[in-house]
Scaffold this motif. Structure first.
Motif, short mmCIF file in Angstrom:
data_model
loop_
_atom_site.label_atom_id
_atom_site.label_comp_id
_atom_site.label_asym_id
_atom_site.label_seq_id
_atom_site.Cartn_x
_atom_site.Cartn_y
_atom_site.Cartn_z
N TYR A 1 0.86 -1.18 0.00
CA TYR A 1 0.00 0.00 0.00
C TYR A 1 0.89 1.22 0.00
O TYR A 1 2.07 1.15 0.37
N ALA A 2 0.35 2.37 -0.38
CA ALA A 2 1.17 3.58 -0.48
C ALA A 2 1.43 4.21 0.88
O ALA A 2 2.56 4.28 1.34
N ASP A 3 0.38 4.67 1.53
CA ASP A 3 0.49 5.41 2.79
C ASP A 3 -0.74 5.08 3.61
O ASP A 3 -1.83 4.95 3.07
N PRO A 4 -0.61 4.95 4.93
CA PRO A 4 -1.78 4.60 5.74
C PRO A 4 -2.97 5.55 5.55
O PRO A 4 -4.12 5.13 5.63
N ALA A 5 -2.69 6.84 5.27
CA ALA A 5 -3.76 7.81 5.12
C ALA A 5 -4.11 8.09 3.66
O ALA A 5 -4.80 9.05 3.37
N SER A 6 -3.65 7.24 2.75
CA SER A 6 -3.96 7.41 1.33
C SER A 6 -5.24 6.67 0.98
O SER A 6 -5.36 5.47 1.23
N ALA A 7 -6.19 7.38 0.40
CA ALA A 7 -7.46 6.74 0.04
C ALA A 7 -7.26 5.72 -1.07
O ALA A 7 -7.60 4.56 -0.93
N SER A 8 -6.70 6.15 -2.22
CA SER A 8 -6.55 5.23 -3.35
C SER A 8 -5.37 4.30 -3.20
O SER A 8 -5.28 3.29 -3.90
N GLY A 9 -4.45 4.62 -2.29
CA GLY A 9 -3.29 3.77 -2.09
C GLY A 9 -3.39 2.87 -0.87
O GLY A 9 -2.50 2.05 -0.63
N HIS A 10 -4.49 2.98 -0.09
CA HIS A 10 -4.66 2.11 1.08
C HIS A 10 -6.14 1.89 1.42
O HIS A 10 -6.63 0.78 1.38
N ILE A 11 -6.83 2.99 1.75
CA ILE A 11 -8.20 2.86 2.26
C ILE A 11 -9.11 2.18 1.23
O ILE A 11 -9.82 1.22 1.54
N PHE A 12 -9.08 2.69 0.03
CA PHE A 12 -9.98 2.16 -0.99
C PHE A 12 -9.62 0.74 -1.40
O PHE A 12 -10.51 -0.13 -1.45
N PRO A 13 -8.35 0.43 -1.72
CA PRO A 13 -8.04 -0.96 -2.07
C PRO A 13 -8.30 -1.95 -0.94
O PRO A 13 -8.78 -3.06 -1.17
N LYS A 14 -8.00 -1.53 0.30
CA LYS A 14 -8.28 -2.44 1.42
C LYS A 14 -9.78 -2.67 1.53
O LYS A 14 -10.24 -3.80 1.76
N GLY A 15 -10.57 -1.62 1.34
CA GLY A 15 -12.02 -1.77 1.37
C GLY A 15 -12.52 -2.67 0.24
O GLY A 15 -13.49 -3.42 0.41
N MET A 16 -11.89 -2.59 -0.92
CA MET A 16 -12.27 -3.44 -2.04
C MET A 16 -12.07 -4.92 -1.69
O MET A 16 -12.92 -5.76 -1.98
N VAL A 17 -10.95 -5.22 -1.04
CA VAL A 17 -10.67 -6.61 -0.65
C VAL A 17 -11.69 -7.08 0.39
O VAL A 17 -12.24 -8.18 0.30
N ILE A 18 -11.94 -6.23 1.39
CA ILE A 18 -12.90 -6.57 2.43
C ILE A 18 -14.27 -6.85 1.83
O ILE A 18 -14.92 -7.85 2.14
N ASN A 19 -14.72 -5.96 0.98
CA ASN A 19 -16.05 -6.07 0.40
C ASN A 19 -16.16 -7.28 -0.54
O ASN A 19 -17.15 -8.03 -0.50
N HIS A 20 -15.15 -7.47 -1.38
CA HIS A 20 -15.21 -8.54 -2.38
C HIS A 20 -15.08 -9.92 -1.76
O HIS A 20 -15.74 -10.88 -2.21
#
Length: 323
Positions: free
Chosen positions: A165-184
């Motif tokens: 991941y890019a940065d803990p506070a990065s939406a497209s580099g952490h928050i969003f991809p992690k959420g995609m994995v969780i959701n999928h």
């Protein structure tokens, strides 16, 4: 401008994440890149309550010399517009920028959507502009990238792999991809990291890209426009044409330029006006184009309510992300 995704000649698996639309601490480090220190203005503005210099925050890239060269036109333009010294503060991550602003050492910065939310809450930052290529590009996407020979074709293949991941506070580099994995995959915040053999934060989207190209990890979450911006620096890498996208998010609002609201109102207005008129200056326009923009469109805090809703849905608090 070259569109980096033209070289990704493969099908992209779009992953719907209906409740999300969210980009992108540690020890603070900084470097200063400064333009002329003796600037005089004759515009009649009362600068008696202004600081001696205006400090603007950016994140590092792989090539610091290139970073300095890229920002030189902007520094010159802003000094001419403000009539005071304009200095760059290079923070090692978003948390460094947020803490620097909170402590009064940083006056404005570009943020990712999620890190802006934290800066707004912690450092009294207020969104005022958004860099765009055109009027239809106010959003972007988070993508999962890998190499063609990785054996990874979709999010279903991620178990036991290595991810950056890019940065803990990065939406497209952490928050969003992690959420995609969780959701999928039906995971939770408590179990998602255990789904991988190894999870790391590279520090930036560019560093995550190199983590893939150099074989350090098998998959990474990065924003599409972030790769476009570094295209000319990475296109000669021997594995660059082997990159492929395996998943793409729903649209995400671009990160804003944000200014500290503790500054004098006259200074804030001067900075905001200068950003919105940057496209009209030939030299500053060169900076905009090299940054992948044609203009800074107006932005405000309400545009990022969807990021707050995303963080709440994923139970991601500021304290958790910045530890």
């Amino acid at each position: 401008m070259k569109r980096a995704w033209k070289w990704l000649g493969m099908s992209v698996t779009a992953v719907s994440l209906a409740f999300m639309a969210a980009c992108g601490g540690s020890e603070e480090t900084s470097q200063s890149q400064t333009g002329s220190s003796e600037v005089e203005a004759s515009d009649g503005i009362d600068r008696t309550d202004w600081p001696e210099k205006f400090v603007y925050g950016i994140l590092p890239t792989e090539d610091q010399g290139e970073l300095t060269r890229q920002f030189e036109p902007m520094i010159e333009y802003m000094e001419n517009r403000l009539g005071i010294e304009f200095e760059l503060f290079v923070g090692n991550d978003y948390n460094a920028l947020i803490e620097a602003m909170r402590n009064g050492h940083l006056h404005a910065s570009g943020f990712g959507p999620f890190s802006y939310m934290l800066a707004h809450d912690r450092a009294n930052a207020e969104a005022f502009a958004m860099g765009v290529e055109d009027e239809d590009s106010a959003t972007y996407h988070s993508t999962f990238i890998t190499l063609e020979d990785s054996g990874i074709e979709s999010l279903d293949d991620l178990e036991g792999t290595t991810i950056a991941y890019a940065d803990p506070a990065s939406a497209s580099g952490h928050i969003f991809p992690k959420g995609m994995v969780i959701n999928h995959l039906g995971l939770t915040m408590d179990t998602v990291d255990d789904h991988f053999e190894y999870v790391t934060f590279s520090g930036s989207h560019e560093a995550s890209l190199y983590s893939i190209l150099n074989g350090d990890v098998l998959v990474a979450g990065v924003c599409d426009v972030c790769i476009e911006r570094v295209y000319e620096r990475v296109e000669d890498h021997p594995k660059f044409d082997k990159l492929k996208v395996i998943a793409e998010s729903e649209p995400i609002p671009r990160g804003p330029q944000a200014i500290n609201m503790d500054l004098p109102e006259s200074l804030r207005e001067a900075v905001i006006t200068a950003f919105h008129e940057m496209k009209d200056d030939p030299n500053a326009k060169e900076f905009l184009e090299e940054s992948g923009y044609s203009d800074y469109m107006p932005a405000d805090d309400s545009m990022y309510d969807v990021i707050r809703e995303t963080a709440e849905a994923l139970e991601m608090s500021a304290e958790d992300l910045l530890q």
